[in-house]
Design a protein around this motif. Structure first.
Motif, PDB file in Angstrom:
ATOM      1  N   SER A 149       0.833  -1.195   0.000  1.00 10.72           N
ATOM      2  CA  SER A 149       0.000   0.000   0.000  1.00 10.72           C
ATOM      3  C   SER A 149       0.872   1.250   0.000  1.00 10.72           C
ATOM      4  O   SER A 149       1.927   1.280   0.605  1.00 10.72           O
ATOM      5  CB  SER A 149      -0.916   0.007   1.237  1.00 10.72           C
ATOM      6  OG  SER A 149      -1.555   1.252   1.361  1.00 10.72           O
ATOM      7  N   THR A 150       0.400   2.278  -0.710  1.00 21.46           N
ATOM      8  CA  THR A 150       1.137   3.549  -0.734  1.00 21.46           C
ATOM      9  C   THR A 150       0.693   4.461   0.397  1.00 21.46           C
ATOM     10  O   THR A 150       1.140   5.599   0.486  1.00 21.46           O
ATOM     11  CB  THR A 150       0.917   4.255  -2.090  1.00 21.46           C
ATOM     12  OG1 THR A 150      -0.501   4.442  -2.288  1.00 21.46           O
ATOM     13  CG2 THR A 150       1.494   3.446  -3.228  1.00 21.46           C
ATOM     14  N   GLU A 208       8.177   4.234   1.684  1.00 19.41           N
ATOM     15  CA  GLU A 208       7.482   5.148   0.771  1.00 19.41           C
ATOM     16  C   GLU A 208       7.093   4.441  -0.523  1.00 19.41           C
ATOM     17  O   GLU A 208       7.186   5.004  -1.614  1.00 19.41           O
ATOM     18  CB  GLU A 208       8.334   6.375   0.471  1.00 19.41           C
ATOM     19  CG  GLU A 208       8.494   7.320   1.650  1.00 19.41           C
ATOM     20  CD  GLU A 208       9.111   8.641   1.266  1.00 19.41           C
ATOM     21  OE1 GLU A 208      10.108   8.609   0.502  1.00 19.41           O
ATOM     22  OE2 GLU A 208       8.617   9.688   1.695  1.00 19.41           O
ATOM     23  N   GLY A 209       6.658   3.198  -0.396  1.00 18.68           N
ATOM     24  CA  GLY A 209       6.199   2.449  -1.554  1.00 18.68           C
ATOM     25  C   GLY A 209       7.300   1.804  -2.376  1.00 18.68           C
ATOM     26  O   GLY A 209       7.021   1.020  -3.291  1.00 18.68           O
ATOM     27  N   LYS A 210       8.568   2.100  -2.054  1.00 21.63           N
ATOM     28  CA  LYS A 210       9.684   1.534  -2.800  1.00 21.63           C
ATOM     29  C   LYS A 210      10.285   0.373  -2.023  1.00 21.63           C
ATOM     30  O   LYS A 210      10.599   0.507  -0.841  1.00 21.63           O
ATOM     31  CB  LYS A 210      10.761   2.593  -3.071  1.00 21.63           C
ATOM     32  CG  LYS A 210      11.910   2.091  -3.927  1.00 21.63           C
ATOM     33  CD  LYS A 210      12.915   3.201  -4.210  1.00 21.63           C
ATOM     34  CE  LYS A 210      14.067   2.685  -5.069  1.00 21.63           C
ATOM     35  NZ  LYS A 210      15.078   3.750  -5.345  1.00 21.63           N
TER      36      LYS A 210
END
Length: 320
Positions: free
Chosen positions: A2-3, A74-76
């Motif tokens: 999830s972002t 952070e989504g990465k």
């Protein structure tokens, strides 16, 4: 993935290998952290708190290995075997504050020089610029006058001042996430409160997310936003502070809270949790707390429970 989260950990497993045994230090650990959130990770010594957080940037011992799982910042995705990526993350995006600041600081250099080095390495500032930046960060952690404290060596400072210097080093590069591992364990009660107040103030001013590792529930009620209870290398209850502290659903969480000193029990012996902390090299079948749990049922001995949603912000691994 999830972002919506700054940090997301999915099914993280870390093992420590010895000649005659394997320690299951982190087991299927799931955890989420929002931007700007303060989360307290709580459990007895030896439950896997520190190892789980060191695994985020692969700072684990040489005889340890992250065998599976995914970590996102952070989504990465953090590639735990990509040393180049990890070098860019350590210190600049994820910083650590360790238990004994005096032992973590280099006795051969002044605290100012140690902080200045962070700016040179991560921000590529000149010596003059990094020295000025070090003064500013010393002011931020209330080591004033900064020019004076810049030249002090660790042995010249008290435990609380060294901890402030360690915090200054950790936040110098404006990381997204600060992991504080028992940052007040060697400090007196008054200094402990001041350090926690400082961390909360930095959280608000710099919007730094914080994970506080502790075994002391009594220090976090006015500090944290959310809580994760860890036992046997796995999260067994997590949620908003109010939900976990005032409506605990796992027997281990309840037992930890019952061990806290209470005014109404003044003069009486403190409660203790029966049995010993789990041997992570010999995990029992089923729920890992079942050997110490007063409510253990037959199915608790056979299959490990999965997270059950108590409310939108409260989850627990328990058949009860």
């Amino acid at each position: 993935m999830s972002t919506n989260y700054l940090l997301e950990i999915n099914k993280l497993n870390t093992k420590i290998f010895y000649k005659d045994s394997v320690i299951n230090a982190v087991c299927d650990l799931d955890l989420e952290l929002k931007e700007g959130e303060i989360l307290s990770m709580i459990g007895e010594s030896g439950c896997g708190k520190t190892m789980s957080m060191l695994s985020l940037t692969n700072l684990i011992p040489k005889n340890a290995k992250i065998v599976s799982g995914q970590i996102f910042l952070e989504g990465k995705k953090i590639e735990i075997n990509d040393e180049k990526q990890l070098m860019n993350i350590r210190g600049s995006q994820i910083s650590y504050i360790f238990q004994d600041a005096t032992a973590s600081l280099n006795p051969l250099f002044s605290i100012g020089e140690q902080i200045r080095e962070v700016f040179e390495v991560h921000k590529k500032l000149s010596r003059k610029e990094s020295k000025k930046a070090a003064w500013e960060i010393l002011e931020l952690v209330n080591l004033k006058p900064a020019q004076t404290y810049y030249s002090f060596y660790p042995h010249q400072l008290s435990g609380g001042m060294n901890q402030r210097a360690m915090i200054a080093m950790a936040i110098a590069s404006k990381p997204k996430l600060l992991i504080a591992d028992e940052p007040t364990s060697s400090l007196d009660r008054i200094t402990e409160i001041k350090i926690l107040e400082l961390l909360k103030d930095l959280n608000r001013k710099l919007n730094i997310s914080i994970i506080l590792i502790t075994h002391n529930i009594s220090i976090i009620e006015n500090f944290t936003d959310s809580i994760a209870i860890i036992y046997g290398g796995r999260i067994i209850e997590k949620g908003d502070k109010g939900a976990v502290l005032h409506n605990p659903r796992h027997p281990y969480t309840k037992a930890l809270l019952d061990c806290m000193p209470k005014k109404r029990n003044a003069g009486k012996f403190l409660n203790t949790i029966k049995g010993n902390v789990l041997d992570l090299s010999k995990l029992p079948a089923g729920c890992k707390f079942n050997p110490r749990c007063p409510h253990a049922m037959e199915k608790c001995l056979k299959a490990e429970p999965q997270f059950k949603e108590i409310s939108q912000s409260h989850f627990v691994k328990c058949y009860l």
